[in-house]
Write an enzyme that holds these catalytic residues in place. Structure first.
Site, PDB file in Angstrom:
ATOM      1  N   ARG A 171     -27.541 -21.546  14.598  1.00 21.41           N
ATOM      2  CA  ARG A 171     -28.351 -22.077  13.498  1.00 21.41           C
ATOM      3  C   ARG A 171     -28.098 -21.242  12.243  1.00 21.41           C
ATOM      4  NH1 ARG A 171     -34.890 -23.138  13.365  1.00 21.41           N
ATOM      5  NH2 ARG A 171     -34.989 -20.958  14.003  1.00 21.41           N
ATOM      6  N   ASP A 451     -42.222 -15.852  14.253  1.00 14.43           N
ATOM      7  CA  ASP A 451     -41.039 -15.782  13.414  1.00 14.43           C
ATOM      8  C   ASP A 451     -41.413 -16.296  12.040  1.00 14.43           C
ATOM      9  OD1 ASP A 451     -41.104 -18.553  13.623  1.00 14.43           O
ATOM     10  OD2 ASP A 451     -39.215 -18.715  14.726  1.00 14.43           O
TER      11      ASP A 451
END
Length: 545
Positions: A171, A451
């Site tokens: 990603r 996160d």
């Protein structure tokens, strides 16, 4: 690796490195820098146009309008087209593990027993130059099969044989992020192009030879035009590196509210290379808050109450499954943020039970796979999918009964804000920001793996609650006061901030402990600002070396 396309190698017009420490070996060789410069020059004007379109669209929402399905693309939604056949390596994706790109994580994730490992340069990695270089080097070693890691305690980590490893997907960062350490014609290049381009430059041929892509996860898309930009970029990379057309396969995270109204269109724009869509639930909640930052009636209750069983999130999942299966693509479930608690068996079993319930909901909704954040959760999620999905995927579950409307996707749930919920948002933001500024992008806090996406929810909620607060009245039902009637105002926010340093100082080995005061100052500035900042990582990135 020599590029097939003729690339401009004029040093006066090429890419330059601002990071004093440089990069090891040939990671940023002249050929690699020429390749990155060519990507930048070809696509930076389009990227800037797409970012400008985002700003215009947000202004439209700020003026009181709502996102909706596009009238100009109705023919795409009504057409009978399907995406290209999926490669064999991506047919069964029942459990995917995600995490940052440090060598230890890369080895553990590839060895975890998951079907796929999504190596994350975005929400779980602080983009310090050291982290980015180490991540690219680790992935290069993983693809070559040579990656090892020796921990300070003497433990040695090595990869399992290739046929026992998870399939690697990467990603890159989103379109909104720059890479300030690499300038092209004195302009910072796109973080997206740097991450994806450098990974492909060094690994594409080796992965293609193993029938492993390259495979990417694409984050934060808001429109079909942004998907088309990625399709054009990846076509350019394929031609430049001599790959077959469509060799690079992608999965797109549907993690913005505008994108949920364009899922057919995003699949269509990437139809020769897309493998699926993913319910990026945490960023999706953040995007809902950000999209409706000027809409007082769209405020959300505290985040512990905004579960995937809420109607607006259930509608989002159902529509994603229906859309993907109609087009022959995977519908991937989202991340359960709970994690095992070391040394506490009861808490760990409670976390496992939450994961089982979450994954059962997903597999029964028709999802073809799901995400976990910790190797110990791979078998927990896999057992649920194995029990309810004996086939490699569930494309046969068409969900024809689903009829999702605009109203279902934009109507917020009812709920409350507690004092503990507000204080938890403040603590999560400060602790995550402090760790992020210190180079750590993935932080366990109170049994959850936080996160950037989960921290963004907490940060956006604080801003929304404080900027839309009213004194408690009988006709103030939207949850902008605490459940005890206390207004969520600057005084209440300041009280939560003041007591935090002493509480955090009592916790040993706190990640980023030396940057707590800086994190408090940044959160205070962002929360008091007249306009909700698009991403907390933008002002935070300016503070990184």
């Amino acid at each position: 690796m020599a590029a097939v396309l003729e690339l401009d190698s004029d040093p006066q017009r090429g890419a330059t490195l601002t990071a004093a420490q440089g990069a090891p070996g040939d990671l940023l060789s002249p050929a690699a820098m020429d390749f990155l410069a060519a990507l930048h020059r070809t696509f930076e004007p389009v990227r800037q146009a797409r970012l400008a379109a985002r700003r215009e669209r947000q202004a439209f929402f700020d003026a009181g309008h709502l996102p909706d399905f596009r009238s100009d693309t109705a023919a795409i939604r009504e057409g009978g087209w399907r995406v290209a056949p999926l490669p064999e390596a991506l047919l069964d994706r029942r459990v995917e593990i995600t995490g940052p790109v440090d060598p230890k994580m890369v080895i553990n994730a590839l060895n975890s027993g998951a079907k796929v490992y999504m190596a994350d340069f975005e929400d779980s990695t602080t983009p310090t130059w050291d982290n980015l270089v180490a991540g690219q080097q680790a992935l290069r070693g993983a693809v070559a099969g040579t990656l090892t890691f020796d921990a300070p305690n003497g433990k040695h980590y090595a990869l399992k044989p290739f046929d026992e490893q998870a399939v690697l997907m990467v990603r890159p960062r989103g379109w909104h992020l720059d890479e300030k350490h690499v300038l092209v014609d004195d302009v910072p290049m796109s973080g997206s192009l740097f991450d994806a381009g450098l990974f492909a430059f060094h690994n594409a041929h080796a992965l293609a030879a193993k029938d492993r892509g390259p495979y990417l996860y694409l984050p934060k898309l808001q429109s079909m035009e942004e998907a088309q930009l990625w399709n054009d970029v990846l076509g350019f990379i394929e031609r430049a590196l001599g790959l077959n057309p469509g060799q690079i396969k992608v999965t797109v995270l549907i993690e913005t509210l505008p994108a949920v109204f364009e899922m057919d269109e995003i699949l269509h724009a990437l139809r020769s290379r897309i493998a699926g869509l993913n319910c990026g639930r945490w960023d999706y909640m953040f995007s809902y808050l950000k999209t409706f930052r000027a809409h007082r009636d769209k405020a959300l209750p505290e985040r512990s109450q905004v579960t995937m069983t809420q109607p607006f999130l259930r509608a989002y999942t159902d529509l994603l499954v229906q859309t993907c299966h109609k087009r022959g693509a995977h519908a991937m479930g989202g991340m359960a943020a709970v994690i095992p608690v070391s040394g506490d068996e009861a808490a760990t079993e409670a976390a496992f039970e939450k994961v089982r319930a979450d994954k059962l909901r997903e597999v029964q909704a028709g999802c073809d796979g799901t995400w976990v954040a910790h190797p110990a959760l791979v078998s927990v999620a896999r057992d649920v999918f194995d029990a309810h999905m004996p086939t490699p995927h569930q494309h046969h579950v068409t969900r024809d009964e689903v009829r999702v409307t605009q109203a279902e996707l934009v109507t917020p749930p009812r709920g409350t804000i507690t004092r503990a919920g507000l204080e938890n948002n403040v603590e999560v933001c400060v602790r995550y920001l402090a760790a992020w500024l210190d180079g750590l992008g993935c932080v366990p806090i109170h049994g959850l793996m936080e996160d950037a996406a989960t921290a963004e929810i907490a940060r956006a909620q604080l801003w929304q609650w404080m900027h839309h607060t009213n004194p408690p009245t009988p006709d103030c039902p939207s949850g902008l006061c605490l459940d005890d009637g206390t207004p969520v105002d600057e005084c209440l926010f300041e009280q939560a901030l003041i007591g935090l340093p002493s509480r955090l100082a009592a916790q040993p080995n706190l990640p980023g402990s030396g940057r707590v005061n800086e994190a408090i100052e940044l959160l205070d500035t962002l929360t008091r600002a007249d306009t909700l900042e698009d991403f907390l990582t933008l002002p935070a990135y300016a503070r990184l070396e």
